[in-house]
Design an enzyme around this catalytic site. Sequence first.
Site, PDB file in Angstrom:
ATOM      1  N   ARG A 113      12.591  51.872  93.485  1.00 55.12           N
ATOM      2  CA  ARG A 113      12.805  51.170  92.696  1.00 55.12           C
ATOM      3  C   ARG A 113      14.165  50.174  92.146  1.00 55.12           C
ATOM      4  NH1 ARG A 113      13.328  52.844  87.532  1.00 55.12           N
ATOM      5  NH2 ARG A 113      11.423  51.161  86.494  1.00 55.12           N
TER       6      ARG A 113
ATOM      7  N   CYS B  87      16.876  50.925 108.160  1.00 55.66           N
ATOM      8  CA  CYS B  87      18.216  49.380 108.712  1.00 55.66           C
ATOM      9  C   CYS B  87      17.478  47.880 107.966  1.00 55.66           C
ATOM     10  CB  CYS B  87      17.372  49.600 110.527  1.00 55.66           C
ATOM     11  SG  CYS B  87      17.603  51.412 111.179  1.00 55.66           S
ATOM     12  N   GLU B  88      17.690  47.826 106.678  1.00 57.55           N
ATOM     13  CA  GLU B  88      17.416  46.611 106.529  1.00 57.55           C
ATOM     14  C   GLU B  88      18.670  46.675 105.444  1.00 57.55           C
ATOM     15  OE1 GLU B  88      13.119  46.595 105.058  1.00 57.55           O
ATOM     16  OE2 GLU B  88      14.238  45.468 103.456  1.00 57.55           O
TER      17      GLU B  88
ATOM     18  N   GLU C 276      -1.367  57.156  77.109  1.00 58.70           N
ATOM     19  CA  GLU C 276      -1.174  57.370  78.403  1.00 58.70           C
ATOM     20  C   GLU C 276       0.475  56.918  78.692  1.00 58.70           C
ATOM     21  OE1 GLU C 276      -4.899  55.724  79.818  1.00 58.70           O
ATOM     22  OE2 GLU C 276      -3.346  54.254  80.433  1.00 58.70           O
ATOM     23  N   PRO C 277       1.788  57.994  78.610  1.00 60.58           N
ATOM     24  CA  PRO C 277       3.048  57.399  78.940  1.00 60.58           C
ATOM     25  C   PRO C 277       3.028  58.103  80.300  1.00 60.58           C
ATOM     26  CG  PRO C 277       3.248  59.336  77.623  1.00 60.58           C
ATOM     27  CD  PRO C 277       1.907  58.841  77.294  1.00 60.58           C
TER      28      PRO C 277
ATOM     29  N   TYR D 261      12.624  46.209  91.779  1.00 60.19           N
ATOM     30  CA  TYR D 261      12.992  45.520  91.041  1.00 60.19           C
ATOM     31  C   TYR D 261      14.684  45.195  90.110  1.00 60.19           C
ATOM     32  CZ  TYR D 261       8.048  47.808  89.784  1.00 60.19           C
ATOM     33  OH  TYR D 261       7.365  48.494  90.013  1.00 60.19           O
TER      34      TYR D 261
ATOM     35  N   TYR E 196       7.995  57.326  89.024  1.00 66.87           N
ATOM     36  CA  TYR E 196       8.067  56.311  90.456  1.00 66.87           C
ATOM     37  C   TYR E 196       9.067  56.049  91.301  1.00 66.87           C
ATOM     38  CZ  TYR E 196       4.812  54.694  86.344  1.00 66.87           C
ATOM     39  OH  TYR E 196       3.745  54.160  85.435  1.00 66.87           O
TER      40      TYR E 196
HETATM   41  N1  LLP Z   1      -1.464  53.558  82.095  1.00 77.90           N
HETATM   42  C1  LLP Z   1      -2.065  52.781  82.931  1.00 77.90           C
HETATM   43  C2  LLP Z   1      -3.301  52.404  83.005  1.00 77.90           C
HETATM   44  C3  LLP Z   1      -1.059  52.179  83.946  1.00 77.90           C
HETATM   45  O1  LLP Z   1      -1.394  50.855  84.515  1.00 77.90           O
HETATM   46  C4  LLP Z   1       0.606  52.767  83.456  1.00 77.90           C
HETATM   47  C5  LLP Z   1       1.476  52.043  84.595  1.00 77.90           C
HETATM   48  C6  LLP Z   1       0.482  53.706  82.749  1.00 77.90           C
HETATM   49  C7  LLP Z   1      -0.680  54.080  81.805  1.00 77.90           C
HETATM   50  C8  LLP Z   1       1.934  54.193  82.619  1.00 77.90           C
HETATM   51  O2  LLP Z   1       3.105  53.216  82.464  1.00 77.90           O
HETATM   52  P1  LLP Z   1       4.678  54.084  82.423  1.00 77.90           P
HETATM   53  O3  LLP Z   1       4.304  54.662  80.812  1.00 77.90           O
HETATM   54  O4  LLP Z   1       4.804  54.928  83.551  1.00 77.90           O
HETATM   55  O5  LLP Z   1       5.329  52.303  82.233  1.00 77.90           O
HETATM   56  N2  LLP Z   1       6.043  51.550  88.865  1.00 77.90           N
HETATM   57  C9  LLP Z   1       6.516  50.545  87.889  1.00 77.90           C
HETATM   58  C10 LLP Z   1       6.096  50.990  85.860  1.00 77.90           C
HETATM   59  C11 LLP Z   1       4.605  50.359  86.814  1.00 77.90           C
HETATM   60  C12 LLP Z   1       3.350  51.693  86.180  1.00 77.90           C
HETATM   61  C13 LLP Z   1       1.657  50.837  86.228  1.00 77.90           C
HETATM   62  N3  LLP Z   1       0.571  51.056  85.659  1.00 77.90           N
HETATM   63  C14 LLP Z   1       8.141  51.169  87.536  1.00 77.90           C
HETATM   64  O6  LLP Z   1       8.606  51.544  88.486  1.00 77.90           O
HETATM   65  O7  LLP Z   1       8.058  51.289  86.173  1.00 77.90           O
END
Ligand code: LLP
Length: 394
Positions: free
Chosen positions: A307, A336-337, A266-267, A311, A374
Site C-alpha cells: 500500500r 531490489c528497487e 460491504e466493509p 498509494y 489489503y
Molecule cells: N464492495 C466491493 C464491491 C468492493 O469492490 C470493495 C473494495 C469493497 C466492497 C470493500 O471496500 P473497503 O470497505 O475495503 O474500502 N486496495 C485498496 C482498496 C480497494 C478495494 C477495492 N474494492 C486499499 O488498500 O485501500
Amino acid sequence: MFKTNFLDKETAVQLANNYGTPLFVYSSKTIIESAQAMLSISAPFGLTIRYAMKANPYPEILKTLQKITIKIDASSGYEAELAIAAGYQPEDILLTSQQIRDNLKSLVEQGVQYNATSLHQLETYGKLFGGVKQFSNISVRINPGVGSGHSAKTNVGGLTSSFGIWHEYIDEIYKLIDRHNLKICRLHTHIGSGADPQVWQQSLAISLELLKHFENATTINLGGGFKVARVDGEKEADMKVIGKMLVDELQDFTNSYGRKLHLELEPGTFLVANAGLLVAKVEDLVDTGKDGYKFIKLNTGMNDILRPSLYGAQHPIAVLSDMDEIGEYVVVGHNCESGDLLTPVPGDPEVLQVRKLTVPAIGDLVVIGGVGAYCASMSAHGYNSYPNAKEVLV
Ligand code: LLP
C-alpha cells in the site's frame, strides 16, 4: 507503541520466536469490536453486513466473522470457494466479480447469489438461468456516475471507472431481464474506498433515486468504503453518525414511496485494517552520507505490504527497542528497487519521508500497523522470490 496496539513487546517477541518474521498478527477482539459497530446500525427493515473478503481472506478471520453473523462479499469465484471451505453457507455469499469463472453455474446452483456488474454478465446469467424460477432473482451493480476514494486508484465510480453498469443504461437492463425472465432483487452501488462521511449521504441519495427504476428490488447494497485512521491525523468513519443518517434516509424513503428496503453494507477495510500488525526485523542499516538519509531496511517489503508503494498510504511503524534515543529514518523493504518504500510522503509513493523512530539496531523487531486489510491479500507476492509472510490470529 501506537493506537492499533493489541500486542505488547513481550508477546511480539514470543510470536516472532515461535513463528519467525515477517509475521502478520491479527486480533480477533479488534475485528469483533469493529463488526459490532457495524451490526449496531438499527436499519428499519433489516441489515446484512457482508465482509469484503478481498481485504483479507485468511480463513481464521472468515471463521471469526461467520460466528457473529457477518456474511460475505466475494469478488471472484475463487473467493466464493474459499469462503465455503471456511464454513460459510453458499446462500451467505454475494458474488460481485469482474470475471465470470466456469464455476458460476455450480456456485449459483449451490445457493451463491450473483451481482451482475456489466450487461455482458447480466446476459450470461440470463442464458444460464433465464426462466428457472428458483434462480430468477438477480442483483445489479450500477455505476451511479459519481465515485470517491482515498486515491484515484480506489475510486470506482464515475466516468473513469469500469465497475458496474453505467447508470444511463437502465433500458438495456430492462431489455435483458425481460428477455431472460429475470427479476432485479437488489441494487448495488459500491463507489470507492476511503470515502468521507458526507459522501455516504450523497451515495445513498443517488442509489435510492436509481432504485425507483427497479420495482422488484427489496435490498439496497451500498458497498464498502468506510474509512479508518491508521495514523494520527487521518479521519475515521463514525459509524454512529453514518448509521443514523442511513436509518433516517431509509425511513424517509419508506414514508414517501411505501417501499421497505433491506440494507446491505460491504466493509472490508473497516472490519480488519486496524486488526492487523506486521512483525518484522531490522535487516540492515545504511545511510547516504551527511546530506542524505538514514535507512532502516526490513526483512519484509512490498511483497508483503504494497500500500505505501502503490498509494503513498501511511502505516504506523514502531521499533521495539530498549533505547530511548529518537532518530529520523526512512523505512524501506528488502526488495531490489527504490519503489519498495514504507515511509512515502502521504499520497505520493515517489517521494521519501523521514519518520521519527527509536534508534534501531540490526536484528531489532519492528511492528507495522494498519495491515489487516489489503496487505497479505494485495502485495507484490513472490517478488525477488521472497516467501509470503506467515499469518496468525490471536
Ligand atoms: N464492495 C466491493 C464491491 C468492493 O469492490 C470493495 C473494495 C469493497 C466492497 C470493500 O471496500 P473497503 O470497505 O475495503 O474500502 N486496495 C485498496 C482498496 C480497494 C478495494 C477495492 N474494492 C486499499 O488498500 O485501500
